[in-house]
Write a protein that holds these residues in place. Sequence first.
Motif, PDB file in Angstrom:
ATOM      1  N   ALA A  35       0.820  -1.206   0.000  1.00  0.00           N
ATOM      2  CA  ALA A  35       0.000   0.000   0.000  1.00  0.00           C
ATOM      3  C   ALA A  35       0.855   1.258   0.000  1.00  0.00           C
ATOM      4  N   ASN A  36       2.045   1.158   0.610  1.00  0.00           N
ATOM      5  CA  ASN A  36       2.948   2.305   0.650  1.00  0.00           C
ATOM      6  C   ASN A  36       4.069   2.175  -0.361  1.00  0.00           C
ATOM      7  N   GLY A  37       3.918   1.288  -1.319  1.00  0.00           N
ATOM      8  CA  GLY A  37       4.902   1.207  -2.383  1.00  0.00           C
ATOM      9  C   GLY A  37       6.014   0.227  -2.141  1.00  0.00           C
ATOM     10  N   GLY A  38       5.854  -0.736  -1.267  1.00  0.00           N
ATOM     11  CA  GLY A  38       6.935  -1.680  -1.061  1.00  0.00           C
ATOM     12  C   GLY A  38       6.677  -2.618   0.088  1.00  0.00           C
ATOM     13  N   ASP A  39       7.672  -3.432   0.417  1.00  0.00           N
ATOM     14  CA  ASP A  39       7.608  -4.392   1.498  1.00  0.00           C
ATOM     15  C   ASP A  39       7.661  -3.641   2.819  1.00  0.00           C
ATOM     16  N   ASP A  40       6.632  -3.820   3.680  1.00  0.00           N
ATOM     17  CA  ASP A  40       6.604  -3.051   4.916  1.00  0.00           C
ATOM     18  C   ASP A  40       7.568  -3.574   5.963  1.00  0.00           C
ATOM     19  N   SER A  41       8.360  -4.620   5.637  1.00  0.00           N
ATOM     20  CA  SER A  41       9.393  -5.054   6.564  1.00  0.00           C
ATOM     21  C   SER A  41      10.598  -4.118   6.507  1.00  0.00           C
ATOM     22  N   CYS A  42      10.728  -3.357   5.430  1.00  0.00           N
ATOM     23  CA  CYS A  42      11.797  -2.378   5.278  1.00  0.00           C
ATOM     24  C   CYS A  42      11.192  -1.070   4.783  1.00  0.00           C
ATOM     25  N   VAL A  43      11.271  -0.043   5.601  1.00  0.00           N
ATOM     26  CA  VAL A  43      10.623   1.224   5.276  1.00  0.00           C
ATOM     27  C   VAL A  43      11.592   2.379   5.510  1.00  0.00           C
ATOM     28  N   CYS A  44      11.655   3.271   4.545  1.00  0.00           N
ATOM     29  CA  CYS A  44      12.399   4.511   4.735  1.00  0.00           C
ATOM     30  C   CYS A  44      11.537   5.421   5.603  1.00  0.00           C
TER      31      CYS A  44
ATOM     32  N   VAL B 246       7.423  15.807  11.762  1.00  0.00           N
ATOM     33  CA  VAL B 246       6.383  16.124  10.776  1.00  0.00           C
ATOM     34  C   VAL B 246       6.100  14.871   9.961  1.00  0.00           C
ATOM     35  N   PRO B 247       4.869  14.348   9.993  1.00  0.00           N
ATOM     36  CA  PRO B 247       4.569  13.091   9.285  1.00  0.00           C
ATOM     37  C   PRO B 247       4.503  13.269   7.781  1.00  0.00           C
ATOM     38  N   GLY B 248       4.834  12.180   7.068  1.00  0.00           N
ATOM     39  CA  GLY B 248       4.626  12.136   5.622  1.00  0.00           C
ATOM     40  C   GLY B 248       5.647  12.846   4.780  1.00  0.00           C
ATOM     41  N   GLN B 249       6.787  13.269   5.345  1.00  0.00           N
ATOM     42  CA  GLN B 249       7.782  13.964   4.538  1.00  0.00           C
ATOM     43  C   GLN B 249       8.490  13.032   3.564  1.00  0.00           C
ATOM     44  N   VAL B 250       8.554  11.753   3.915  1.00  0.00           N
ATOM     45  CA  VAL B 250       9.112  10.729   3.031  1.00  0.00           C
ATOM     46  C   VAL B 250       8.027   9.699   2.760  1.00  0.00           C
ATOM     47  N   ARG B 251       7.756   9.419   1.489  1.00  0.00           N
ATOM     48  CA  ARG B 251       6.689   8.480   1.126  1.00  0.00           C
ATOM     49  C   ARG B 251       7.192   7.489   0.089  1.00  0.00           C
ATOM     50  N   HIS B 252       6.807   6.221   0.255  1.00  0.00           N
ATOM     51  CA  HIS B 252       7.124   5.185  -0.727  1.00  0.00           C
ATOM     52  C   HIS B 252       6.089   5.209  -1.845  1.00  0.00           C
ATOM     53  N   VAL B 253       6.561   5.115  -3.088  1.00  0.00           N
ATOM     54  CA  VAL B 253       5.656   4.995  -4.230  1.00  0.00           C
ATOM     55  C   VAL B 253       6.231   3.984  -5.204  1.00  0.00           C
ATOM     56  N   GLU B 254       5.373   3.399  -5.997  1.00  0.00           N
ATOM     57  CA  GLU B 254       5.804   2.463  -7.023  1.00  0.00           C
ATOM     58  C   GLU B 254       6.148   3.221  -8.315  1.00  0.00           C
TER      59      GLU B 254
ATOM     60  N   PRO C 279      24.590   1.673  -1.048  1.00  0.00           N
ATOM     61  CA  PRO C 279      23.288   1.768  -1.710  1.00  0.00           C
ATOM     62  C   PRO C 279      22.267   0.903  -0.982  1.00  0.00           C
ATOM     63  N   THR C 280      21.038   1.379  -0.897  1.00  0.00           N
ATOM     64  CA  THR C 280      19.987   0.660  -0.200  1.00  0.00           C
ATOM     65  C   THR C 280      19.542  -0.553  -1.008  1.00  0.00           C
ATOM     66  N   ILE C 281      19.627  -1.738  -0.427  1.00  0.00           N
ATOM     67  CA  ILE C 281      19.164  -2.963  -1.071  1.00  0.00           C
ATOM     68  C   ILE C 281      18.161  -3.630  -0.142  1.00  0.00           C
ATOM     69  N   HIS C 282      16.936  -3.755  -0.597  1.00  0.00           N
ATOM     70  CA  HIS C 282      15.896  -4.412   0.177  1.00  0.00           C
ATOM     71  C   HIS C 282      15.122  -5.343  -0.744  1.00  0.00           C
ATOM     72  N   ASN C 283      15.161  -6.641  -0.415  1.00  0.00           N
ATOM     73  CA  ASN C 283      14.456  -7.631  -1.224  1.00  0.00           C
ATOM     74  C   ASN C 283      14.835  -7.536  -2.709  1.00  0.00           C
ATOM     75  N   GLY C 284      16.141  -7.351  -2.942  1.00  0.00           N
ATOM     76  CA  GLY C 284      16.647  -7.340  -4.306  1.00  0.00           C
ATOM     77  C   GLY C 284      16.425  -6.057  -5.068  1.00  0.00           C
ATOM     78  N   ARG C 285      15.981  -5.000  -4.374  1.00  0.00           N
ATOM     79  CA  ARG C 285      15.697  -3.745  -5.077  1.00  0.00           C
ATOM     80  C   ARG C 285      16.503  -2.593  -4.492  1.00  0.00           C
ATOM     81  N   GLU C 286      16.971  -1.721  -5.372  1.00  0.00           N
ATOM     82  CA  GLU C 286      17.544  -0.453  -4.961  1.00  0.00           C
ATOM     83  C   GLU C 286      16.458   0.616  -5.075  1.00  0.00           C
ATOM     84  N   PHE C 287      16.713   1.763  -4.444  1.00  0.00           N
ATOM     85  CA  PHE C 287      15.736   2.841  -4.439  1.00  0.00           C
ATOM     86  C   PHE C 287      16.410   4.157  -4.788  1.00  0.00           C
ATOM     87  N   CYS C 288      15.604   5.107  -5.234  1.00  0.00           N
ATOM     88  CA  CYS C 288      16.112   6.456  -5.493  1.00  0.00           C
ATOM     89  C   CYS C 288      15.147   7.469  -4.912  1.00  0.00           C
ATOM     90  N   TRP C 289      15.635   8.709  -4.760  1.00  0.00           N
ATOM     91  CA  TRP C 289      14.779   9.818  -4.344  1.00  0.00           C
ATOM     92  C   TRP C 289      14.093  10.415  -5.566  1.00  0.00           C
TER      93      TRP C 289
END
Length: 405
Positions: free
Chosen positions: A61-70, A107-115, A159-169
Amino acid sequence: MAAASGLLAYEVADLCLGKPALKSLSVSATIADALSALKSSDDNCISVWSCDHTKKTSNFANGGDDSCVCIGKLCMVDIICYLCREDNLESPRSALKSPVSALLSTVPGQVRHVEPSSSLVEAIDLILQGAQNLVVPIKTRFTSSSKRKFLQKSSSITPTIHNGREFCWLTQEDVIRFLLNSIGLFSPIPTLSVERLGLITTDFSSIPYHSRASSATGAILDSLNNQTSVAVVDDEGILVGEISPFTLACCDETVAAAIATLTAGDLMSYIDCGGPPEDIFRAVTERLKQRNLMGILEEFMTDTSSSDSSSSLSSSDEDLPSPNTTLISSGRYSRSSSYSARIVRRAEAIVCHPGSSLVAVMMQAIAHRVSYVWVIEEDGSVVGIVTFPNILQVFREYLDSSTWV
């Protein structure tokens, strides 16, 4: 509407092409770890992650695996303002042993996961809701085994690696830059003035030129959260310059000593890219001694004496355009001066006029790598500020409507 139909087809992935992979820090790290990571990185900020690999389920729902969250991001400004606290000034090394969670914004919501498949409009909506950075998964460039070998040889900041994926800003600047490349589709909006479009916000932080810089630490953190700045004004409300989180993020932690001892005006000189004048440097050391702040004094003297520049500034802004605007002796702007440049070097503000066009303001902000532009009158008095979210709101409303009145 042709403009809307074309732009609505774009996805977040289209804006992430060529973006570098995020480097990260665990929420269990210390502030000292964050400081070391920032100094060893080319980035001005570091992502902070909370991971629980005991979880067996995934929630996208937040764009990724909730076991690893920015859960946030940190920059040098967070550390500097933290060290400015009275107890931390007395014992900075103890302060650096605190967990990075002490620095994370409340402040909530400053960083959000998206697909990557999220739409451009969805990204804009998240920014308008308060998001500064969107965390987007990108294709991993290595196999799992080669990635492990690579990480073993690398530093503690990887570099961030979570479940085989890297991420970008994906940032507000990225979205504004993308829209600027398609600005012709929004005619006639780009040619209208920021005043006519209602983009000037009068709610902004300011500090008198002769006030103690330490009185602005709360405003500095607020402006960091809002991606704006703190205006420095004279007794007549004339904009003299600014204390910008963008500029402070290019400094090191010893600037906390300058904030603790200098006025706002002297602090601007201290963090200017030419380095502090020697009299201001001496004033900082003397005032630290007078206040018996031996802890920060030791850090201040050690770090500044070991660097080429006593202000310990990085060179990340060397590509900024040279200023072509000057101040006359009264502190007011010359009528012949350009409103489209910094007043003097890095510690000063990017300004425009109420009659400046939207496209001109966008180009100013992008050129100077800031997310806001100050609006001043002919005499240099501050009218307000135009921010990226203000601008995005105009484009968002246009995408919702087939006509512009």
